[in-house]
Every structure is written in C-alpha cells, then in structure tokens.
Write an enzyme that holds these catalytic residues in place. Structure first.
Site, mmCIF file in Angstrom:
data_model
loop_
_atom_site.group_PDB
_atom_site.id
_atom_site.type_symbol
_atom_site.label_atom_id
_atom_site.label_comp_id
_atom_site.label_asym_id
_atom_site.label_seq_id
_atom_site.Cartn_x
_atom_site.Cartn_y
_atom_site.Cartn_z
ATOM 1 N NE ARG A 31 15.019 54.008 17.120
ATOM 2 C CZ ARG A 31 15.162 52.724 16.748
ATOM 3 N NH1 ARG A 31 14.700 52.331 15.577
ATOM 4 N NH2 ARG A 31 15.766 51.858 17.531
ATOM 5 N N GLY A 32 10.921 54.799 13.734
ATOM 6 C CA GLY A 32 9.776 53.962 13.418
ATOM 7 C C GLY A 32 9.231 53.179 14.596
ATOM 8 C CD GLU A 33 12.694 49.325 16.799
ATOM 9 O OE1 GLU A 33 12.913 49.501 18.011
ATOM 10 O OE2 GLU A 33 13.433 48.648 16.068
ATOM 11 C CG ASP A 34 10.783 55.639 19.673
ATOM 12 O OD1 ASP A 34 10.975 54.451 19.981
ATOM 13 O OD2 ASP A 34 11.556 56.566 19.921
ATOM 14 C CB THR A 35 6.191 57.964 16.607
ATOM 15 O OG1 THR A 35 7.098 58.179 15.518
ATOM 16 C CG2 THR A 35 6.780 58.478 17.901
ATOM 17 N NE ARG A 36 7.402 52.026 10.723
ATOM 18 C CZ ARG A 36 8.102 52.630 9.769
ATOM 19 N NH1 ARG A 36 7.478 53.227 8.783
ATOM 20 N NH2 ARG A 36 9.415 52.637 9.815
ATOM 21 C CD GLU A 98 15.111 59.590 7.592
ATOM 22 O OE1 GLU A 98 14.621 58.646 6.965
ATOM 23 O OE2 GLU A 98 14.518 60.214 8.496
#
Length: 637
Positions: A31-36, A98
């Site tokens: 989840r990009g907003e969490d851990t990118r 995904e």
C-alpha cells in the site's frame, strides 16, 4: 548391477529446470501511502544493493488505470512475490486485485509468495478483523460485486496461511534487521530457482566435495581472502559441468555472481568479444547498477577494478585459453571484494601457473559405473541399459574411456536404434572416429603454439605411445623439434600424459591425431605423412608407391614379410622407421639415408650389409631380438 543399484542410478539425475524466462526475481506488492517512502522503499534499495532484480511500481501508479496490464505482466514474470501487509493495505482495491493475481500465479506457475506482516497481526489478515474488517465494511457497502469481494477475502486468507515474516518478531521491531532477514529468505529461494542447468549430473557430488576443499569457502581463517582456483583437464572431460555445479552449490553465499561460459569461443567468434564478457561480468554482479557503457578492454578493466572491489563475488571463467583474456577479466585479486572466489576452467595448465592460482584441481574421467549410467541417460533416457543392450553398452564404455563428451555424443546418436545399428556403428568407430567428438578434441591440437609441437603430437600418436619419455625426447630433438619443451606443453594441454616415465595418450586423442594425418590425402596412403596401419604400409611397400610426403613408417608384423629396398627410394624425407619381422631384399643403396630413428626388431641378418647407407643424423638404433652377430664386417663407421 542389481535392481536396487539400477533404481539408484535411474533416480540420480534430476530433470531439467523450467524453461520459463523470468523478467524479475521479486515483485513487491504494498500500500503506497503506508510504506512507499519508508519500509518498502528501504527493502527495494536493499534488494538492488544485493543484485536482486525487484519490481516496484513508482509514482503511485494505482491512480492510472491503463497501467494495470503492465503490473499484471510484472507479477506474471516474477519468480517471487512479496506482499507487505500494512494496516491500510486492504483499503486499496488495487492492492487486493494485485493479491488475487499473485495467488493465481502461485497456483498456475508455482510462484513463491512471501507475506510480510508490517505492524499488523497475521490473524487480522487471515480473518479480516481489526483494520481489515473496517476496510471490508466499506468495500461491501460500496460499488464492488459480492463475488469480487469474496475473491479478495479468499486471497487474504490463503496468503496469511503461508509461511511469512512478522516485523514484531525481528529483534523487537528493528526494521533494518527485519530487512536483512528477508534478504536471507529471498536469497535462499533464488538459490533453488536460479540454478544453471545440468543434465544428468552423474558423479558430480563427489567431485564438488573434493573441489570445495580447494575453494575453502567455509574456513574462517580464509573467509576474507580472495582465492583463484583452476579446474584443468582435456577437452570433453566435464570441466564446464563441474564449474556449473560449483556455481549452483555456492552462489548463494556471495553478494554477486557471474558465470562467463565459453570464453575462448565468445572472443573468437563475436565482435568485441572480450568487451562483451567484461560487460557481462559487471552487469551480472552489479545488476541494475551495472555500467551503461564499456566500449574498450582498458575501460572494462578500469570499471571492474573500481566497481567490484567491494563485492564478495563468485566468478566462473569457463574455457579460458589465453593470459590476455584473464588479465582483462580478473587481472588481480584486489579487483574483487574480500572473500571472493574466482574459478577458471582451462585445458592449459601453464595458463593457471601464469595467473598464479592458489590451487589446481585436475578434472577426472568417469569410472566404469559412472560412465555406464551417464551413457544410459543419453542412450535410453534412464540410468541403466536395457538388458539386451548391456554388452553393447559396455563396448561403448570401453571405447569412450570415461570421457563424458564421447559418452554423450555416442549415446545420443544410438538412442532408439536397433541392435544391428549399434553393432554397425561400433564397427565404424573402430575405423573412423566420431566427427562431433573429434571437433571438440581438435581445439587443443589447433591451439598449440607452433607446427613443431603439432608434429611432436602426431609422431607420438602414431609411433611412440607407451615409449620412454627421455628416449622419445632424444629422437624428436634429433628431428629438430625441441622436444623437451614441446612434450611439456603437450602435457600441460592434456594432450599427453606420463605414467612411470612413459608417454601415454587417451585413445580418442590418439584417434584424433591419426585422423589428422588421414585428412590431407584420404584413401591415398602413399601421400600420408605417417604410416602405421599394417595394411597401408604393406600396400605402399609392395607397390613401391612411397612418396617424399612420408616422414615415418611403422610395420610390426607377427610373421615374416619381405619387401624390396627399392620401395624406399622415393621416401626422401623419411626420418622415423620401425620394422619388426621384416626382410629387405635388393640393394641397400636405395634404403633411406636421413633416418633419425631406426627400430628394426628381429633383424634377419647376421651383420649390417656393406652397402647399407651412412646415417649421419641417426640418434637411436634399436635392433633387439635380431640375428645380428656383428654390426659391420669392416669398421667403416
């Protein structure tokens, strides 16, 4: 061999690896907003530093629907998928789609899936409780179809049931140590997936064990040393197969790895071949951080020295035959990081001495049991011959003398053929060697430094197998061949061996040498440079058809034969003559006058005739078992 041994033989060769070509080694789902910009970004950087090709969608691609097919292709083309489950992972329908695709690839392609639980409980993922429950309440209240939501739930449950890694169990949530642990897990998985293909690895295990002592990887006292190891042996003996097995066994212990196969052939047949190999070495070890441009050998050397000096690497340089090649690829130990191992395979022992390897391993031919199993895999697609072919198979084993190349070539040719075909082919091999085998063996002959050394090899293969090395050296020195250094080079190139000071040669190398003599004048023995087959010699001497092409003649009959001295008149270049049980009639003035070696066992006369020509170049005269009582009646010589 009993049934138990036969079963053991048939099960000792693993099938070939999958032919699927993977685009990526790892696909990262998150989840990009969490851990990118945090954990997942650091994990991706760690993969890159370790030379692991990992796909990471950038610029929050989930906002662009048209990108989705590219991501599906990336998932489908990855060996391993890693799912970073964070608190808000299930809020993204994109992430859940995904995940469904990932689990489908696991089922369809056998893809490895590793779930990571980043500040979430595995049970929340499995049962969709906690933050995952809240996310699904929104999905079910929204526009999504029930069937699709259920697929998401099933995928989450299946993924959470897999063997994964939990951040809270990694040294009290220490992220750097967690990432290192994941690196170790991925490297272990890649080791089993990214192996070099070895078909029918018969006898490999024991040889790898022997060679591992030379590599000395586990020894704590030398783990930081850079060691160079040579694998030396004749063509077709299995050096490349052994090097592949070493690569497969130990590549997971290194930060970087590179297998440069067929170095001699690449350089000979490809434009800028040496530069291509330098680029491959850099790209293999650095992966995505490899150099964009290497356009010359000096530039390649500079890049290797600068970029690989901190990388603990395993480098295999296969089939090297020239010092210049090695100086451009692995010119010094400090080009590579502490603990690196450079393995060089070659037919030339002196090349390894020039480089200064730390240890040399001589590749061994197969013993009879190994040879029979290896041959059977190619001839029968099983580890032991069909009973009705057993005796014929053993005849092939004797012909091949433990050379894997020959066992493979002959076995593949005989596959699915009748017994009559087998018998016919074996008879043919006794007269005319297999062309595919000869082609590989001839590389060593053609690579000899000069024509004198090639003549030494041909003389030994035709006349001197089993003879005392010092005796032969004196004879060939008399021919002007500088035989001491010449024989040393033949030994270094695995074309000749010495046993109890006697010159020996693999039968297939002997056949290759004799075939080279034949090829210049097929079916015309009077034009051969050397004659050793009794039918050829008898034909030429009986018909008095000899020519100035002939440099050596050997006729060793078990019964007395008679020829005219005039048969030698045209052999102006004859320097080696070996006769046994032969009587010469007529005037000896026609006998050769430039002999270096005259070996005439069972010489029929009591003294050498008065008209026997002077032999000013004669080095060795062997008249054992003769009727000779006095050499010359008068002391003329």
């Amino acid at each position: 061999m009993d049934a138990r041994k036969a079963h053991k033989a048939s099960s000792s060769s693993s099938p070939s690896s999958s032919s699927k070509r993977w685009k990526y080694q790892v696909f990262l789902s998150f989840r990009g907003e969490d851990t990118r910009k945090g954990f997942t970004g650091h994990l991706h950087a760690a993969f890159s530093d370790a030379g692991i090709s990992a796909f990471l969608d950038d610029n929050q691609l989930e906002k662009a629907e048209f990108i989705k097919p590219q991501l599906e292709q990336a998932i489908d083309g990855s060996m391993i998928s890693i799912i970073v489950f964070s608190k808000r992972y299930a809020e993204s329908s994109w992430c859940l789609d995904e995940l469904v695709k990932i689990m489908e690839c696991r089922e369809r392609l056998g893809q490895q899936v590793i779930p990571l639980f980043y500040n979430v409980e595995a049970s929340d993922v499995r049962k969709q409780t906690g933050s995952f429950e809240q996310a699904f309440e929104k999905h079910e209240a929204g526009k999504h179809e029930k069937e699709k939501v259920q697929r998401w739930r099933n995928a989450l449950s299946q993924a959470a049931d897999l063997c994964g890694e939990d951040l809270k169990n990694a040294d009290n949530g220490h992220e750097a140590k967690f990432i290192n642990k994941i690196l170790g897990v991925v490297n272990e998985q890649l080791k089993s997936k990214y192996q070099l293909d070895i078909k029918h690895p018969v006898g490999i295990t024991s040889r790898v064990k022997d060679l591992s002592n030379h590599l000395d990887i586990e020894n704590s006292g030398s783990k930081d040393d850079v060691r160079m190891i040579g694998i030396w042996g004749m063509g077709g003996i299995g050096k490349t197969t052994l090097a592949k097995a070493i690569y497969n066994e130990f590549e997971g212990s290194f930060e970087g790895r590179s297998f440069l196969e067929n170095v001699r052939e690449v350089i000979a047949n490809q434009p800028m071949g040496l530069v291509r190999l330098q680029k491959q070495l850099l790209n293999d070890i650095l992966k995505s951080k490899g150099p964009k441009k290497v356009d010359s050998v000096p530039k390649g050397i500079e890049m290797i020295r600068k970029r690989l000096c901190c990388k603990r690497a395993l480098v295999i340089i296969d089939d090297a035959d020239d010092l210049h090649q090695l100086e451009a690829i692995a010119g010094a130990r400090d080009w590579f990081g502490p603990g690196s191992r450079i393995v060089i395979t070659t037919r030339n022992k002196h090349l390894l001495e020039q480089v200064g390897v730390d240890s040399t391993y001589m590749a061994e031919k197969m013993d009879e049991e190994e040879a029979l199993e290896f041959f059977s895999w190619h001839a029968f697609k099983r580890g032991y011959p069909h009973q009705e072919y057993l005796d014929l198979s053993k005849r092939v084993i004797r012909y091949c003398q433990g050379l894997p190349l020959a066992l493979r070539v002959v076995g593949s040719f005989l596959f699915n053929r009748s017994i009559a075909d087998w018998e016919s082919h074996l008879e043919k091999l006794q007269i005319s060697p297999d062309g595919d085998i000869q082609k590989i063996l001839r590389i060593s002959f053609d690579g000899l430094p000069d024509d004198r050394m090639r003549k030494i090899f041909l003389d030994i293969s035709c006349f001197f197998i089993g003879e005392d090395k010092d005796y032969v050296t004196k004879i060939l020195d008399g021919c002007g061949f500088f035989a001491k250094i010449g024989i040393s080079v033949l030994i270094e190139r695995c074309l000749v061996t010495v046993t109890y000071n006697r010159l020996m040669m693999h039968d297939l190398l002997r056949d290759m040498g004799r075939e080279i003599v034949y090829e210049n004048a097929p079916e015309q023995p009077e034009k051969f440079s050397r004659l050793w087959k009794s039918e050829d010699v008898t034909d030429v001497l009986s018909n008095e058809s000899g020519t100035k092409k002939i440099e050596g003649v050997s006729l060793r009959g078990s019964y007395r034969t008679r020829f005219s001295a005039q048969a030698f008149t045209k052999m102006k270049k004859l320097r080696l003559l070996q006769l046994s049980n032969v009587e010469i009639t007529g005037e000896y003035k026609d006998f050769p006058k430039k002999l270096i070696w005259l070996c005439w066992h069972y010489f029929p006369l009591e003294s050498i005739p008065d008209d026997f020509p002077m032999q000013p170049k004669l080095v060795a005269l062997d008249l054992q078992f003769s009727e000779l009582k006095i050499v010359w009646k008068d002391c003329k010589v």
